[in-house]
Every structure is written in C-alpha cells, then in structure tokens.
Design a protein around this motif. Sequence first.
Motif, mmCIF file in Angstrom:
data_model
loop_
_atom_site.group_PDB
_atom_site.id
_atom_site.type_symbol
_atom_site.label_atom_id
_atom_site.label_comp_id
_atom_site.label_asym_id
_atom_site.label_seq_id
_atom_site.Cartn_x
_atom_site.Cartn_y
_atom_site.Cartn_z
ATOM 1 N N VAL A 186 30.586 47.479 36.497
ATOM 2 C CA VAL A 186 31.583 47.757 37.397
ATOM 3 C C VAL A 186 30.875 48.886 38.519
ATOM 4 C CG1 VAL A 186 32.647 49.616 36.153
ATOM 5 C CG2 VAL A 186 34.178 47.998 37.534
ATOM 6 N N THR A 187 31.710 48.838 39.611
ATOM 7 C CA THR A 187 31.274 49.834 40.778
ATOM 8 C C THR A 187 32.400 50.686 41.004
ATOM 9 O OG1 THR A 187 32.077 48.307 42.479
ATOM 10 C CG2 THR A 187 29.720 47.939 41.862
ATOM 11 N N PRO A 188 32.027 51.830 41.364
ATOM 12 C CA PRO A 188 33.325 52.801 41.705
ATOM 13 C C PRO A 188 34.312 52.443 42.695
ATOM 14 C CG PRO A 188 31.103 53.924 41.768
ATOM 15 C CD PRO A 188 30.954 52.408 41.653
ATOM 16 N N ALA A 189 34.011 51.547 43.599
ATOM 17 C CA ALA A 189 34.947 50.885 44.545
ATOM 18 C C ALA A 189 36.034 49.958 43.856
ATOM 19 C CB ALA A 189 34.373 50.022 45.643
ATOM 20 N N ASP A 190 35.580 49.380 42.887
ATOM 21 C CA ASP A 190 36.461 48.301 41.868
ATOM 22 C C ASP A 190 36.774 48.884 40.571
ATOM 23 O OD1 ASP A 190 35.780 46.580 43.859
ATOM 24 O OD2 ASP A 190 33.996 45.676 42.731
ATOM 25 N N ALA A 191 36.363 49.968 40.285
ATOM 26 C CA ALA A 191 36.731 50.441 38.746
ATOM 27 C C ALA A 191 38.034 50.566 38.706
ATOM 28 C CB ALA A 191 35.973 51.877 38.418
ATOM 29 N N ALA A 192 39.032 51.438 39.610
ATOM 30 C CA ALA A 192 40.360 51.767 39.359
ATOM 31 C C ALA A 192 41.317 50.366 39.183
ATOM 32 C CB ALA A 192 40.755 52.737 40.535
ATOM 33 N N ASP A 193 40.709 49.641 40.113
ATOM 34 C CA ASP A 193 41.643 48.153 39.971
ATOM 35 C C ASP A 193 41.696 47.292 38.648
ATOM 36 O OD1 ASP A 193 42.503 48.515 42.560
ATOM 37 O OD2 ASP A 193 41.187 47.191 43.640
ATOM 38 N N HIS A 194 40.426 47.383 38.052
ATOM 39 C CA HIS A 194 39.945 46.967 36.791
ATOM 40 C C HIS A 194 40.704 47.516 35.828
ATOM 41 C CE1 HIS A 194 37.602 43.454 38.014
ATOM 42 N NE2 HIS A 194 37.074 44.518 38.976
ATOM 43 N N GLY A 195 40.314 49.050 35.793
ATOM 44 C CA GLY A 195 41.098 49.949 34.968
ATOM 45 C C GLY A 195 42.640 49.738 34.847
ATOM 46 N N ARG A 196 43.333 49.633 36.041
ATOM 47 C CA ARG A 196 44.847 49.334 36.105
ATOM 48 C C ARG A 196 45.153 47.918 35.498
ATOM 49 N NH1 ARG A 196 44.624 52.678 40.870
ATOM 50 N NH2 ARG A 196 44.134 51.092 41.900
ATOM 51 N N ALA A 197 44.333 46.935 35.671
ATOM 52 C CA ALA A 197 44.775 45.576 35.224
ATOM 53 C C ALA A 197 44.574 45.427 33.656
ATOM 54 C CB ALA A 197 43.703 44.633 35.882
ATOM 55 N N LEU A 198 43.613 46.104 33.156
ATOM 56 C CA LEU A 198 43.401 46.243 31.659
ATOM 57 C C LEU A 198 44.505 46.936 31.334
ATOM 58 C CD1 LEU A 198 39.659 47.243 31.479
ATOM 59 C CD2 LEU A 198 40.741 45.016 30.550
ATOM 60 N N TYR A 199 44.958 48.230 31.574
ATOM 61 C CA TYR A 199 46.078 48.942 31.191
ATOM 62 C C TYR A 199 47.301 48.020 31.002
ATOM 63 C CZ TYR A 199 49.193 52.748 30.062
ATOM 64 O OH TYR A 199 50.406 53.605 29.448
ATOM 65 N N GLU A 200 47.674 47.529 32.180
ATOM 66 C CA GLU A 200 48.974 46.806 32.396
ATOM 67 C C GLU A 200 48.980 45.331 31.252
ATOM 68 O OE1 GLU A 200 49.055 46.028 36.495
ATOM 69 O OE2 GLU A 200 49.512 47.713 37.167
ATOM 70 N N ALA A 201 47.847 45.045 31.089
ATOM 71 C CA ALA A 201 47.691 44.069 30.043
ATOM 72 C C ALA A 201 47.824 44.370 28.612
ATOM 73 C CB ALA A 201 46.391 43.120 30.211
ATOM 74 N N GLY A 202 47.749 45.858 28.478
ATOM 75 C CA GLY A 202 47.914 46.414 26.998
ATOM 76 C C GLY A 202 46.878 47.119 26.554
ATOM 77 N N PHE A 203 45.649 47.172 27.288
ATOM 78 C CA PHE A 203 44.330 47.903 26.754
ATOM 79 C C PHE A 203 44.531 49.284 26.884
ATOM 80 C CE2 PHE A 203 42.638 43.682 26.650
ATOM 81 C CZ PHE A 203 41.390 43.724 26.267
ATOM 82 N N ARG A 204 44.123 49.972 26.059
ATOM 83 C CA ARG A 204 44.117 51.354 25.943
ATOM 84 C C ARG A 204 42.973 52.262 25.830
ATOM 85 N NH1 ARG A 204 48.030 49.949 27.833
ATOM 86 N NH2 ARG A 204 50.192 50.601 27.443
#
Length: 226
Positions: free
Chosen positions: A33-51
Amino acid sequence: MPTDLNLPAPYAPHAGLAAAFDTCALIAILRGVTPADAADHGRALYEAGFRIIEVPLNSPQPFESIAAIRQAVPADAIVGAGTVLQPTLVKDVKAAGGELIVMPHSDPEVVLAAKAHGLACAPGVATPTEAFLALKNGADVLKMFPAEQLGMQVVKAWRAVIAPQVPLVPVGGITPDNMGPFLTAGANGFGLGSALYKPGQSAATTASHAKAFINGLRVARAGMRK
C-alpha cells in the motif's frame, strides 16, 4: 505456583490488541500500500469490521502509511507494522503511531524491543521451540507462518501444548473458504495477505474482500457449533 504449566512465564497480553482481536480475529496485511491510498483502505477495513491492520515495512514509505491509517481509523483499531526484521525499527513504528510489531520470524531482539517500547508483538513461528521462546520473551500472539506448510495437523498438535489463552494465528494461504478446519484444529484467528489486498486495487475492492472474510469467519465459527 504457576496457574498454567503450558506457559513459560506469566502471560499478560497487550490490552489494546486483545480487545481488538476479541472484536475481530482477523489481521489485515496491506503489503504494498502507498501513503496516498492507505487511509482509504484503512477506513474500508474498519467499516467492514476489521480492527487490526498492519503495513509491512517492505511497502513504499511504510511509516507514512502507518501514520495515515492511524489518523483515519478510530482509537479502538490497532495499527502496526509487518515484516519488522530489525529491533532498531521498532521505535520508528511507534513514532508513526503504530502499536503492533508483526514479524515473519521470531528474533528475540525484535520481540524484546517491541515489549520495551510498550507495543504488542506477533512473531512468526514455525516450531514449538520458536513458539515457547517467543512467549518467554513476551509475545502476545503466535503467528503460525507459513500456514500452507504447517497445516491443520500442526495447529492441532501445538494447541495441545500451548496454553489456550495464547492466540494461534495462521498466516499464509488463508481464504474466506478454508478457515473452518484451522479453527477446528485450535486456531483463534488469521492474518490475511494477498487474498484480501493486492497493491493497486481500489478501496471498494478491499471492502468487498474484507466483508467476504468476515462472513467466512462467521460461517466457519457457526459450523463448529453444529
């Protein structure tokens, strides 16, 4: 007297990691993952239920990605680094906001550095000797790696001698459809790599894969109760 003879020392897991793992026993590995995309993927994972989310240090500018995810997700998520090969890197992970050190090996110096800095640690282990040494040094979770080679029989054998409160987390080759046999053998959760995230994929794709894994874990656990 010791309360559990299968532990080489008092076991006191990192409280934040334990709470996150109880909420969702899946660890997301965002290798590449790159810094430019990291936040979006992090939010997607969190919203799906990952912690629990890790950025391997052989990713582009990993510390920037760790910091971006840490800022993007709520405090109950644990963000950290994977593929941590040197103890000197632990302080850099902490400075970026990381709370977790994940390793492909069980170098005692890295484990001890993680604990000295107050971080959770999940060393990679492939033998009982490595597993018990890692626990002696303060490991919070045992990353059984590579899971494809170790297989369910090894998980079952380890579970018989490793205290039940110690999470066994197979990593490598895990898919939404093959978690059941590992859970039956005694695994507690899983680390998820390329089946969850590949460099360049969209955050929507990450979200879709994450939901498939969440559902797969739910189905596998339901199957165990039948």
